[in-house]
Each structure stands twice: as structure tokens, then as C-alpha cells.
Scaffold this motif. Structure first.
Motif, short mmCIF file in Angstrom:
data_model
loop_
_atom_site.label_atom_id
_atom_site.label_comp_id
_atom_site.label_asym_id
_atom_site.label_seq_id
_atom_site.Cartn_x
_atom_site.Cartn_y
_atom_site.Cartn_z
N UNK A 94 0.78 -1.16 -0.01
CA UNK A 94 -0.04 -0.03 -0.08
C UNK A 94 0.76 1.18 0.01
N UNK A 95 0.34 2.53 -0.53
CA UNK A 95 1.05 3.69 -0.65
C UNK A 95 0.78 4.46 0.64
N UNK A 96 -0.30 3.92 1.33
CA UNK A 96 -0.95 4.59 2.65
C UNK A 96 -2.12 4.20 3.01
N UNK A 97 -2.71 4.85 4.10
CA UNK A 97 -3.92 4.36 4.08
C UNK A 97 -4.97 4.92 3.00
N UNK A 98 -6.19 4.28 3.21
CA UNK A 98 -7.31 4.55 2.52
C UNK A 98 -7.66 5.81 2.61
N UNK A 99 -8.37 6.50 1.60
CA UNK A 99 -8.56 8.01 1.49
C UNK A 99 -10.04 8.05 1.57
N UNK A 100 -10.80 8.44 2.73
CA UNK A 100 -12.22 8.43 2.80
C UNK A 100 -12.94 9.45 2.00
N UNK A 101 -13.70 8.99 0.75
CA UNK A 101 -14.29 10.07 0.10
C UNK A 101 -15.85 9.88 0.16
N UNK A 102 -16.49 11.26 0.64
CA UNK A 102 -17.70 11.08 0.77
C UNK A 102 -18.63 10.81 -0.45
N UNK A 103 -19.95 10.47 -0.18
CA UNK A 103 -20.80 10.34 -1.29
C UNK A 103 -21.53 11.64 -1.66
N UNK A 104 -21.91 11.77 -3.03
CA UNK A 104 -22.46 12.96 -3.27
C UNK A 104 -23.73 13.20 -2.60
#
Length: 270
Positions: A94-104
Motif C-alpha cells: 500500500x502507498x498509505x491508508x485509504x482515503x475516505x471520499x464522501x458520497x455526493x
């Protein structure tokens, strides 16, 4: 019901000079692979002699905001060989922890979902929504329509982007019409990973990159490749838009989940 882009009801007859569906699949596979090369070759910032920019979330603060924006956008990304975009073994790295992306939060009456927060992760979410929606037709004209819909005045022309090169190359190599819907042709772009290249906080400007699986099918036969896209985005006060100024340097293209993807700095979007 969500609005649809104009012209999607038209059906153009493809003048294919191909002997079978299997041959079509082979041609499309070659087109998708060649697109990665075309994407790099048409980007003036992708020269192999350039040093790749860091993919950390660095805030630039040199000179005026406009100068900082152009420097950040033009800084070259790590470029990978074309074969890195083809299906390959997954890695546990992994290149780093997951990025949390909000739903529209805005979907009704909108062709391209919106309503993402004023954060770099919100810009990632908006770019993901734009690309997944606008590439579903495999039509460069439809992609350009979506791109312009989310662009501020002075943004780069959609014809200069890597995704337009992708769609044009695919259609040309498969001997399909340059634009318009084609009976039996399907496409999808599923974004699974991304990264924040950097930001200029003084002007609410950020460069973000997404990576996903671009799949093309013809009469049930399908092929796929990993395709990346970087765009400069600016917060307008109500939402994220493609920013005026320099075109972002070409994104690394890698198969999602592969070691090449990790090498390029992409992280999972959750």
C-alpha cells in the motif's frame, strides 16, 4: 429522474471491416493499451528526463497563487510503461491508508452528481463522479460535455486531456465513428484509487488524481485497462470545478491493486 446529456439517443451504424466479435475484442484491447502511450506522448510534461513530483499532500507557497497553481499542475508525475496498465497480479502492499471520499449529496436533476465537501477528498469525489459518468458512453463528445459542465472559465480545453486521447484512440483503432453512440459498444470506468498531488490553499486550488478500471465491450466481448487521470480543481464557493490555468501533467496509468499502482502513489478510496 436524473437529467441525461443531449444526443445520447442517437444510434450510429459502425462501418466495421472486421470478421468477428473476437477480432473486435483484439482490436479494442490494442486500442486501450495504445491509449496509455498516447496519453503520455501528448503530454508536454511527461518527458522521461523530468523528475516526478512528490505525491504527498504538499501545500505550495512560493510566488503568487497563480504561479504556484501552474507550477503544481505542470510538475510531472511518475510515468510507468504501458504494460503496467494491463491486468496483472494484485499486491498486498500500500502507498498509505485509504482515503475516505464522501458520497455526493446532490443527485436529483443532475447528470453528474455533486455536493462534495470543500476538502481535497471532496475534489477527489467530484473528479471520480465526473469521469465515471462522462466515460460511460465511450464518446469523446459526451466526455467533453461533462468536462465543460464542471469547468470554470479559462479551464484547459477538454480536447487536450488524456481521457479525450483515450477515447479518440480507441475509436480510431477499432474503426468506429469518431463520435456518437455505436450499437453494441459499451464502456465503464470504475474509480477505486486516488491521490492528492498538492494544494494551493490561498486560492482553494488542489490537483487530484484518480485511477480506475476502464472497460470496453462490443457485443458482449470486453477488455479492460487501468487508466489514471489528474485534474486541477478549484472550490467555487458551492462546489468543485475544473480550474483555470495549466493542464495537470499526465497521471500514472496502472492496473488497480497492482505493485505498479503502489509505486505510483495511489491509495484506495473508501
Amino acid at each position: 429522474m436524473a437529467a441525461k446529456p443531449p444526443g445520447t439517443g442517437r444510434r450510429a451504424r459502425a462501418g466495421l471491416r472486421l470478421g468477428s466479435i473476437a477480432i473486435v475484442a483484439v482490436v479494442l484491447l490494442g486500442a486501450v493499451a495504445a491509449v496509455v502511450v498516447a496519453h503520455h506522448a501528448t503530454d508536454p510534461h511527461s518527458a522521461s528526463t523530468s523528475s516526478p513530483t512528490s505525491t504527498s499532500e504538499t501545500v505550495t507557497r512560493n510566488g503568487t497563487a497563480a504561479q504556484d497553481e501552474n507550477v503544481l499542475a505542470a510538475a510531472p508525475m511518475l510515468q510507468l510503461p504501458a504494460q503496467a496498465a494491463q491486468p496483472q497480479a494484485m499486491t498486498t502492499g500500500s502507498a498509505g491508508p485509504a482515503i475516505a471520499v464522501a458520497a455526493p449529496t446532490i443527485t436529483n436533476g443532475r447528470w453528474i452528481p455533486g455536493g462534495f465537501p470543500e476538502t481535497p477528498e471532496g475534489a477527489l469525489g467530484q473528479l471520480k463522479a465526473l469521469n465515471e459518468t462522462a466515460l460511460a458512453s465511450a464518446d469523446p463528445q459526451v466526455y467533453a460535455l461533462g468536462y465543460r459542465e464542471l469547468s470554470e472559465p479559462g479551464a484547459p480545453d477538454p480536447g487536450s486531456t488524456g481521457l479525450t486521447s483515450l477515447l479518440r484512440s480507441m475509436r480510431a483503432r477499432a474503426q468506429l465513428p469518431a463520435a456518437g453512440s455505436v450499437t453494441g459498444l459499451t464502456a465503464s470506468y470504475l474509480v477505486t484509487h486516488g491521490q492528492v498531488k498538492g494544494a494551493v490553499t490561498a486560492s482553494h486550488y488542489v490537483v487530484v488524481c484518480v485511477l480506475g478500471q476502464f472497460s470496453v465491450g462490443f457485443n458482449g466481448e470486453a477488455v479492460a485497462a487501468g487508466v489514471g487521470d489528474c485534474q486541477a480543481m478549484r472550490w467555487s464557493g458551492t462546489g468543485w470545478r475544473i480550474a483555470a490555468g495549466a493542464l495537470a501533467a499526465a497521471a500514472p496509468c496502472a492496473w488497480p491493486g497492482s505493485a505498479d499502482m503502489v509505486k505510483a502513489g495511489y491509495r484506495e478510496l473508501s
